[in-house]
Design an enzyme around this catalytic site. Structure first.
Site, PDB file in Angstrom:
ATOM      1  CB  SER A   1      -1.035   0.032   1.120  1.00 55.08           C
ATOM      2  OG  SER A   1      -2.005   1.021   0.801  1.00 55.08           O
TER       3      SER A   1
ATOM      4  CG  HIS B   1       0.504  15.448   3.646  1.00 53.02           C
ATOM      5  ND1 HIS B   1       0.549  15.696   2.295  1.00 53.02           N
ATOM      6  CD2 HIS B   1      -0.161  14.288   3.796  1.00 53.02           C
ATOM      7  CE1 HIS B   1      -0.075  14.725   1.651  1.00 53.02           C
ATOM      8  NE2 HIS B   1      -0.513  13.857   2.538  1.00 53.02           N
TER       9      HIS B   1
ATOM     10  CB  CYS C   1      -2.571  -5.279   2.777  1.00 53.04           C
ATOM     11  SG  CYS C   1      -1.680  -5.301   1.198  1.00 53.04           S
TER      12      CYS C   1
END
Length: 185
Positions: free
Chosen positions: A133, A138, A153
């Site tokens: 994934s 940020h 996952c």
């Protein structure tokens, strides 16, 4: 069969060579091809240079990447981190290294990293794309704050990435929320 394309530069950066290899912690197999499509009139430097591309796939047809833990079956673990009073939030090199090391610590497979620095604050936004994934970041250096998502996952251990991120950004406060995504009824 799951397939994920890797850019040539990411394959080189991740040490992938021609042929095939299996990632030891997650069972993904990397197969490498030597052709790159080039469309006339476009700037495709990798195609012009005759660069190689690679594809990662899990060759176990029965494996769906879902996690089984604590008697539950779900798509993956999504960690939401807020780092307060943090440092190094405007340093692209430190952010990239932290994402690479966090991926490795979690036992995940790095496919690519894309980072962007903003002016005048020096804030950074970016993502490490993983076979399992992603990790996104940020930053707001002017507030000593960073927001991170770690979603993985399969057999990856996203919690192991936290210590790497803590060392890289030395937050005074770390707030963590965990979500089990795709929880099977």
């Amino acid at each position: 069969m799951k397939k994920i394309a890797l850019r040539n530069s990411d394959a080189r950066r991740n040490g992938l060579a021609l042929g095939t290899e299996t990632h030891p912690s997650n069972g993904w197999t990397h197969a490498h091809e030597s052709s790159v499509e080039h469309k006339p009139g476009t700037d495709n430097s990798e195609a012009r240079s005759g660069a190689k591309t690679s594809i990662a796939f899990n060759d176990n047809a029965d494996y769906d990447g879902f996690v089984e833990r604590e008697g539950l079956r779900f798509a993956g673990t999504h960690l939401i981190l807020d780092l307060w009073q943090a440092s190094n939030l405007d340093n692209l090199e430190i952010v990239e290294t932290a994402l690479r090391q966090a991926t490795e610590a979690a036992g995940a497979t790095l496919l690519s990293i894309d980072l962007h620095s903003f002016t005048p604050t020096g804030g950074i936004t970016g993502v490490a794309i993983l076979a399992e994934s992603h990790i996104s970041i940020h930053t707001w250096p002017e507030h000593a704050y960073a927001a991170l998502d770690i979603f993985m996952c399969g057999k990856a251990s996203p919690h192991k990435a936290i210590d790497v991120l803590r060392l890289a950004f030395t937050p005074g406060k770390l707030v963590l929320a965990e979500h089990k995504r795709g929880l099977m009824p």
